[in-house]
Design an enzyme around this catalytic site. Structure first.
Site, short mmCIF file in Angstrom:
data_model
loop_
_atom_site.label_atom_id
_atom_site.label_comp_id
_atom_site.label_asym_id
_atom_site.label_seq_id
_atom_site.Cartn_x
_atom_site.Cartn_y
_atom_site.Cartn_z
N GLU A 56 -21.94 40.48 11.15
CA GLU A 56 -20.99 40.56 10.04
C GLU A 56 -20.11 39.32 9.95
OE1 GLU A 56 -18.67 44.15 10.52
OE2 GLU A 56 -17.55 43.32 12.20
N HIS A 77 -12.78 45.47 2.55
CA HIS A 77 -13.05 44.03 2.63
C HIS A 77 -14.56 43.82 2.61
CE1 HIS A 77 -13.31 45.50 6.74
NE2 HIS A 77 -14.15 44.51 6.96
N HIS A 89 -24.46 43.33 -2.57
CA HIS A 89 -23.46 43.45 -3.64
C HIS A 89 -23.10 44.90 -3.93
CE1 HIS A 89 -24.26 39.16 -5.38
NE2 HIS A 89 -23.87 39.17 -4.13
N CYS A 99 -7.57 53.57 9.35
CA CYS A 99 -8.68 53.28 8.45
C CYS A 99 -8.50 51.84 7.99
CB CYS A 99 -8.63 54.24 7.26
SG CYS A 99 -9.93 54.03 6.07
N HIS A 120 -18.23 41.33 3.81
CA HIS A 120 -18.87 40.41 4.76
C HIS A 120 -20.12 39.83 4.11
CE1 HIS A 120 -16.50 41.70 8.23
NE2 HIS A 120 -16.72 42.94 7.88
ZN LIG Z 1 -15.72 44.65 8.21
#
Ligand SMILES: [Zn+2]
Length: 186
Positions: free
Chosen positions: A161, A42, A82, A38, A44
């Protein structure tokens, strides 16, 4: 004997696009991999591009009104901008909302707790760019149909991304009676 040519073969079509520079959302996510891996959480700066192919509107001489297309896509991007993007159909993740919090467990072990208002719970199996592109394409298809745009022969939606790292979902022909968009399934 005359051969009847289907109307769709004689109808000229045009491609129109709205590009990635205009449509962005900055969101957090993690994906699960095959086996027991997993990703760490994070974010993008995602960018979206849409291409529609179809016949001209007979009165306006356009495939679709750009201002309407941009308005729809801006709304769809704002919904997930967001936010913590969480998939509801991932068999390895248990995502539950209770008392203003979203609890996420991975393979039965508690992993994260987020405020509900900071989450976008998406009815997809993983928050890959492929699944995000298909999700957004389904929502766009529904919104265009509500607007009365029915002359499309293809719909393409790209989600990027990172620079040079993207997926494109393509639907052609555009389904007349599609399943509801993934995000709207009960
Ligand atoms: Zn990612």
């Amino acid at each position: 004997m005359s051969i009847r040519i289907p109307h769709s073969f004689t109808m000229p079509t045009f491609k129109v696009s709205v590009t990635k520079d205009y449509l962005v959302f900055a969101s957090a996510h993690f994906i699960t991999f095959a086996g027991h891996r997993c990703e760490p959480l994070h974010g993008h700066n995602y960018r979206v591009a849409v291409t529609l192919e179809g016949a001209l509107d007979e009165e306006s001489w356009y495939v679709v009104d750009f201002s309407e297309l941009k308005r729809i896509m801006r709304r769809l991007c704002d919904e997930i901008d967001h936010k913590m993007l969480l998939p509801l159909r991932n068999p390895k993740l248990d995502v539950r909302e209770r008392d203003g919090s979203v609890m996420v467990a991975y393979e039965g072990k508690p992993k994260y707790v987020f405020p509900t208002e900071d989450c976008a719970l998406l009815d997809i199996p993983n928050t890959t760019v492929e699944m995000l592109a298909q999700y957004l394409a389904g929502r766009l298809r529904d919104a265009l149909r509500e607007l009365g745009v029915t002359s499309l022969v293809a719909l393409e939606l790209e989600v990027e991304e990172n620079f040079g790292q993207s997926a494109t979902y393509r639907e052609s022909p555009v389904a007349d009676n599609p399943n509801p968009a993934p995000g709207r399934r009960n």
